[in-house]
Design a protein around this motif. Structure first.
Motif, PDB file in Angstrom:
ATOM      1  N   PRO A 137       0.804  -1.220   0.000  1.00 38.28           N
ATOM      2  CA  PRO A 137       0.000   0.000   0.000  1.00 38.28           C
ATOM      3  C   PRO A 137       0.839   1.273   0.000  1.00 38.28           C
ATOM      4  CG  PRO A 137      -0.179  -1.126   2.112  1.00 38.28           C
ATOM      5  CD  PRO A 137       0.576  -2.034   1.185  1.00 38.28           C
ATOM      6  N   GLY A 192     -11.562   5.021  -0.308  1.00 34.13           N
ATOM      7  CA  GLY A 192     -11.001   3.839   0.350  1.00 34.13           C
ATOM      8  C   GLY A 192      -9.621   3.487  -0.162  1.00 34.13           C
ATOM      9  N   TRP A 193      -9.437   3.621  -1.469  1.00 35.45           N
ATOM     10  CA  TRP A 193      -8.132   3.325  -2.071  1.00 35.45           C
ATOM     11  C   TRP A 193      -7.084   4.303  -1.560  1.00 35.45           C
ATOM     12  CZ3 TRP A 193      -6.143   5.016  -7.381  1.00 35.45           C
ATOM     13  CH2 TRP A 193      -5.061   4.240  -7.779  1.00 35.45           C
ATOM     14  N   SER A 232      -6.450   3.598   2.368  1.00 34.82           N
ATOM     15  CA  SER A 232      -5.829   2.326   2.740  1.00 34.82           C
ATOM     16  C   SER A 232      -4.630   1.961   1.872  1.00 34.82           C
ATOM     17  CB  SER A 232      -6.859   1.197   2.655  1.00 34.82           C
ATOM     18  OG  SER A 232      -7.201   0.934   1.303  1.00 34.82           O
ATOM     19  N   TYR A 292      -5.059   0.200  -0.727  1.00 31.92           N
ATOM     20  CA  TYR A 292      -5.462  -1.068  -1.340  1.00 31.92           C
ATOM     21  C   TYR A 292      -6.697  -0.866  -2.203  1.00 31.92           C
ATOM     22  CZ  TYR A 292      -2.626  -3.810   1.973  1.00 31.92           C
ATOM     23  OH  TYR A 292      -1.609  -4.367   2.692  1.00 31.92           O
ATOM     24  N   ALA A 305      -5.708  -6.187  -2.298  1.00 33.34           N
ATOM     25  CA  ALA A 305      -6.087  -6.514  -0.920  1.00 33.34           C
ATOM     26  C   ALA A 305      -6.253  -8.023  -0.767  1.00 33.34           C
ATOM     27  CB  ALA A 305      -7.371  -5.786  -0.547  1.00 33.34           C
ATOM     28  N   PRO A 319      -4.753  -2.862   9.318  1.00 36.92           N
ATOM     29  CA  PRO A 319      -5.309  -1.987   8.276  1.00 36.92           C
ATOM     30  C   PRO A 319      -5.905  -2.763   7.091  1.00 36.92           C
ATOM     31  CG  PRO A 319      -3.175  -1.179   8.976  1.00 36.92           C
ATOM     32  CD  PRO A 319      -3.367  -2.523   9.609  1.00 36.92           C
ATOM     33  N   LEU A 320      -5.258  -3.858   6.700  1.00 39.20           N
ATOM     34  CA  LEU A 320      -5.793  -4.671   5.608  1.00 39.20           C
ATOM     35  C   LEU A 320      -7.106  -5.325   6.025  1.00 39.20           C
ATOM     36  CD1 LEU A 320      -5.694  -6.028   2.851  1.00 39.20           C
ATOM     37  CD2 LEU A 320      -4.161  -7.744   3.823  1.00 39.20           C
ATOM     38  N   MET A 342      -9.829  -2.780   5.880  1.00 37.93           N
ATOM     39  CA  MET A 342     -10.220  -2.492   4.496  1.00 37.93           C
ATOM     40  C   MET A 342     -11.109  -3.613   3.950  1.00 37.93           C
ATOM     41  SD  MET A 342      -9.510  -3.460   1.213  1.00 37.93           S
ATOM     42  CE  MET A 342     -10.011  -2.781  -0.312  1.00 37.93           C
TER      43      MET A 342
END
Length: 133
Positions: free
Chosen positions: A25, A94-95, A98, A100, A105, A115-116, A119
């Motif tokens: 990321p 969101g991209w 994060s 991702y 992801a 964090p993953l 997401m």
């Protein structure tokens, strides 16, 4: 055969993401940081995808039907509406937050971090919310 081809395509996509570094990321956030330490790597990955798609579509659509399906299933809707624009905005937010998007992801699940996980959970919640709207 259709399922095996789907798995092979997913594996190829995941390997491409991993090899190009798009599962990191920090690389994506670096691309979005145009005023700071800008990382152009994603631009080359996107350019390669556009070129591959441009050539691939021209070759595939010369066929009367897909190799593993009866007919080509193409979108017919052409107008922009609130659902499309809202979904695109949520995806972009969101991209950017994060680093991702869904493909990287999922390809990064083996190195699951908080964090993953956050997401992925919000992505699944978004799918359910979109079905209800």
């Amino acid at each position: 055969m259709k399922t095996a081809a789907g798995y092979a395509a997913g594996l190829l996509f995941g390997l491409g993401l991993a090899i190009s570094g798009m599962t990191d990321p920090a690389r994506v956030v670096g691309f979005l940081d145009v005023a700071g330490a800008w990382d152009p790597t994603l631009m080359f990955v996107l350019g390669g995808a556009v070129l591959t798609t441009f050539i691939g579509y021209r070759l595939v659509f010369k066929r009367p039907a897909p190799l593993l399906g009866g007919v080509f299933q193409l979108p017919t809707k052409r107008e922009l509406d609130a659902k499309l624009l809202g979904g695109a905005a949520l995806f972009g937010i969101g991209w950017g937050l994060s680093g991702y998007c869904p493909g990287p992801a999922i390809a990064s699940i083996s190195a699951l971090s908080l964090p993953l996980l956050a997401m992925l959970v919000t992505m699944v919640l978004g799918w359910f919310a979109a079905k209800r709207l």
